[in-house]
Design a protein around this motif. Structure first.
Motif, short mmCIF file in Angstrom:
data_model
loop_
_atom_site.label_atom_id
_atom_site.label_comp_id
_atom_site.label_asym_id
_atom_site.label_seq_id
_atom_site.Cartn_x
_atom_site.Cartn_y
_atom_site.Cartn_z
N GLY A 1 76.80 40.77 -5.81
CA GLY A 1 76.57 40.42 -7.21
C GLY A 1 77.36 39.23 -7.71
N ALA A 2 78.11 38.57 -6.81
CA ALA A 2 78.93 37.43 -7.23
C ALA A 2 78.07 36.22 -7.54
CB ALA A 2 79.93 37.09 -6.13
N SER A 3 78.59 35.35 -8.39
CA SER A 3 77.99 34.03 -8.61
C SER A 3 78.74 33.03 -7.76
CB SER A 3 78.06 33.64 -10.09
OG SER A 3 79.39 33.67 -10.57
N ASP B 1 72.74 40.24 -3.51
CA ASP B 1 72.51 40.15 -4.95
C ASP B 1 73.28 38.97 -5.54
OD1 ASP B 1 71.40 40.85 -7.42
OD2 ASP B 1 73.04 42.23 -7.90
N LEU B 2 73.31 37.87 -4.81
CA LEU B 2 74.10 36.71 -5.21
C LEU B 2 73.34 35.82 -6.19
CD1 LEU B 2 75.46 35.70 -1.69
CD2 LEU B 2 76.70 36.95 -3.48
N THR B 3 74.06 35.25 -7.13
CA THR B 3 73.54 34.15 -7.96
C THR B 3 74.10 32.86 -7.39
OG1 THR B 3 73.34 35.45 -9.99
CG2 THR B 3 73.58 33.07 -10.24
N ILE B 4 73.21 31.97 -6.97
CA ILE B 4 73.62 30.71 -6.37
C ILE B 4 73.40 29.58 -7.36
CG2 ILE B 4 73.13 29.03 -4.55
CD1 ILE B 4 74.51 31.53 -3.51
N VAL C 1 82.89 32.16 -7.36
CA VAL C 1 83.31 31.50 -6.12
C VAL C 1 82.64 30.13 -6.05
CG1 VAL C 1 83.37 31.67 -3.59
CG2 VAL C 1 83.43 33.76 -4.98
N ALA C 2 83.31 29.18 -5.41
CA ALA C 2 82.72 27.88 -5.11
C ALA C 2 82.98 27.56 -3.64
CB ALA C 2 83.30 26.79 -5.99
N LEU C 3 81.94 27.05 -2.97
CA LEU C 3 82.03 26.67 -1.56
C LEU C 3 81.80 25.17 -1.45
CD1 LEU C 3 79.95 29.56 0.08
CD2 LEU C 3 82.39 29.53 -0.50
N VAL C 4 82.72 24.48 -0.79
CA VAL C 4 82.75 23.01 -0.82
C VAL C 4 83.00 22.47 0.59
CG1 VAL C 4 84.07 21.04 -1.71
CG2 VAL C 4 83.54 22.96 -3.21
N ARG C 5 82.45 21.28 0.86
CA ARG C 5 82.69 20.57 2.12
C ARG C 5 83.41 19.26 1.80
NH1 ARG C 5 80.57 20.77 7.57
NH2 ARG C 5 81.15 18.82 8.60
N ALA C 6 84.54 19.02 2.47
CA ALA C 6 85.29 17.78 2.28
C ALA C 6 85.48 17.07 3.61
CB ALA C 6 86.65 18.07 1.64
N ALA C 7 85.65 15.76 3.54
CA ALA C 7 85.95 14.99 4.75
C ALA C 7 87.40 15.21 5.16
CB ALA C 7 85.69 13.51 4.51
N VAL C 8 88.31 15.15 4.19
CA VAL C 8 89.74 15.33 4.45
C VAL C 8 90.33 16.20 3.35
CG1 VAL C 8 91.96 14.20 4.87
CG2 VAL C 8 89.83 13.01 5.46
N ALA C 9 91.18 17.13 3.72
CA ALA C 9 91.94 17.91 2.75
C ALA C 9 93.38 18.01 3.24
CB ALA C 9 91.35 19.31 2.57
N ASP C 10 94.32 18.01 2.31
CA ASP C 10 95.69 18.30 2.75
C ASP C 10 95.97 19.78 2.56
OD1 ASP C 10 96.44 18.74 0.08
OD2 ASP C 10 97.40 16.79 -0.15
N ALA D 1 84.15 24.31 -10.96
CA ALA D 1 83.52 25.43 -11.66
C ALA D 1 83.90 26.79 -11.10
CB ALA D 1 82.00 25.28 -11.62
N GLY D 2 84.44 26.85 -9.88
CA GLY D 2 84.72 28.13 -9.26
C GLY D 2 86.06 28.72 -9.67
N ARG D 3 86.07 30.02 -9.95
CA ARG D 3 87.35 30.70 -10.17
C ARG D 3 88.13 30.77 -8.86
NH1 ARG D 3 83.70 34.01 -13.17
NH2 ARG D 3 84.06 33.85 -15.43
N LEU D 4 87.41 30.97 -7.76
CA LEU D 4 87.98 30.91 -6.42
C LEU D 4 87.22 29.84 -5.66
CD1 LEU D 4 89.61 31.93 -3.94
CD2 LEU D 4 87.74 33.56 -3.54
N THR D 5 87.90 28.75 -5.32
CA THR D 5 87.24 27.64 -4.62
C THR D 5 87.76 27.54 -3.20
OG1 THR D 5 86.81 26.38 -6.64
CG2 THR D 5 86.92 25.14 -4.59
N VAL D 6 86.80 27.53 -2.26
CA VAL D 6 87.10 27.45 -0.83
C VAL D 6 86.54 26.15 -0.29
CG1 VAL D 6 86.94 28.60 1.39
CG2 VAL D 6 86.90 29.96 -0.71
N VAL D 7 87.35 25.40 0.43
CA VAL D 7 86.95 24.11 0.99
C VAL D 7 86.96 24.20 2.51
CG1 VAL D 7 87.58 21.68 1.27
CG2 VAL D 7 87.81 22.79 -0.97
N GLU D 8 85.86 23.80 3.15
CA GLU D 8 85.90 23.57 4.60
C GLU D 8 86.08 22.06 4.79
OE1 GLU D 8 81.46 23.09 6.36
OE2 GLU D 8 81.98 25.16 5.86
N ALA D 9 87.10 21.71 5.55
CA ALA D 9 87.47 20.29 5.70
C ALA D 9 87.29 19.84 7.13
CB ALA D 9 88.91 20.08 5.25
N GLU D 10 86.69 18.66 7.29
CA GLU D 10 86.50 18.10 8.63
C GLU D 10 87.84 17.74 9.27
OE1 GLU D 10 83.71 14.89 8.31
OE2 GLU D 10 82.35 16.08 7.06
N ARG D 11 88.81 17.44 8.42
CA ARG D 11 90.16 17.13 8.92
C ARG D 11 91.18 17.59 7.90
NH1 ARG D 11 93.43 12.22 8.99
NH2 ARG D 11 91.80 11.15 7.82
#
Length: 260
Positions: A20-22, A48-51, A171-180, A201-211
């Motif tokens: 049920g998460a957004s 039951d996700l809202t995307i 939740v927010a899901l993000v892709r980055a080229a570089v993250a520290d 916009a995310g209360r909990l933001t998760v980043v997958e980083a290429e580096r």
């Protein structure tokens, strides 16, 4: 004191996402898609996700995987695109879809992340966006089950504008080229697209980083997204970072040899 937001992997990063998460998801077409976070969410099992995303992937890839497994009940997007399963579920009454003008969607995400409850924009005035009546959900027979409500319209400096609400997601899901390690991010070219505003916009933001680099290695002028908006960082392997699918590949055959 250092603040290290790097977690062991994508599965750990999305383990607590409830049914049920957004979920706001970065990307435009297939550029800047958080592939591995989406796949981890698929394996995790939340439904039951809202995307909230510009589009909903393509058949068999990205958010299209969640659609195929019936994990999504509602989508707020600006573009249906080439995803046949998306269109089929929407027209069959299996999916609620709130279509939003693309610039308005970006500003709704940014506003939500900035703590702005709503804003006025001229985009959509005089259309069903403002007047109401956009089909959000259909009955199986194709008739409209739920339609969009009318929105407030006011005049500013002689120009009519419609009130749009900011978007905040669980939740927010993000892709980055570089993250520290503190979550500061840099994006590459067009892959930046919706990712910064989705992250905000995310209360909990998760980043997958290429580096992933040490905190302080990114020059302040190179930071596109401050780490204050990021709670978790997943470091991709070189093989994972190299995955960048293409929606359409068009090639041209060899030109015929010119006659003497």
């Amino acid at each position: 004191m250092s603040l290290d937001k790097v977690v062991a992997g994508a599965a750990e990063a999305v383990a607590g996402v409830p049914a049920g998460a957004s979920v706001a998801v970065g990307g435009f077409g297939l550029a800047g898609i958080p592939w591995f976070l989406i796949e981890a969410l698929l394996e995790q099992g939340a439904d039951d996700l809202t995307i909230v995303s510009n589009n909903c992937g393509v058949d068999g890839a990205g958010l299209g995987l969640l659609l195929e497994r019936r994990r999504i009940s509602r989508v707020i997007a600006s573009y249906v695109g080439e995803n046949k399963e998306f269109a089929r579920q929407y027209l069959a009454g299996e999916l609620t879809v709130e279509l939003t003008p693309q610039g308005t969607l970006a500003e709704r995400l940014r506003a939500g992340g900035a703590g702005i409850g709503a804003f006025y924009t001229p985009a959509g005035v005089g259309t069903l966006v403002a007047d109401g009546g956009l089909p959000w959900r259909h009955h199986p027979d194709g008739t409209v089950a739920v339609a969009s409500p009318p929105k407030e319209v006011r005049t500013f400096r002689g120009r009519e504008m419609v009130l749009e609400e900011g978007i905040v997601t669980d939740v927010a899901l993000v892709r980055a080229a570089v993250a520290d390690r503190a979550g500061n991010c840099r994006f590459h070219a067009a892959a930046r697209n919706f990712n910064p505003v989705v992250a905000m916009a995310g209360r909990l933001t998760v980043v997958e980083a290429e580096r992933v680099v040490d905190t302080g290695d990114l020059h302040p002028d190179d930071v596109h997204l401050p780490g204050v908006f990021v709670q978790r960082v997943v470091a991709l392997s070189p093989e994972q970072a190299a995955r960048k699918d293409v929606e359409k590949r068009t090639t041209r055959g060899e030109r015929p040899a010119e006659e003497d």
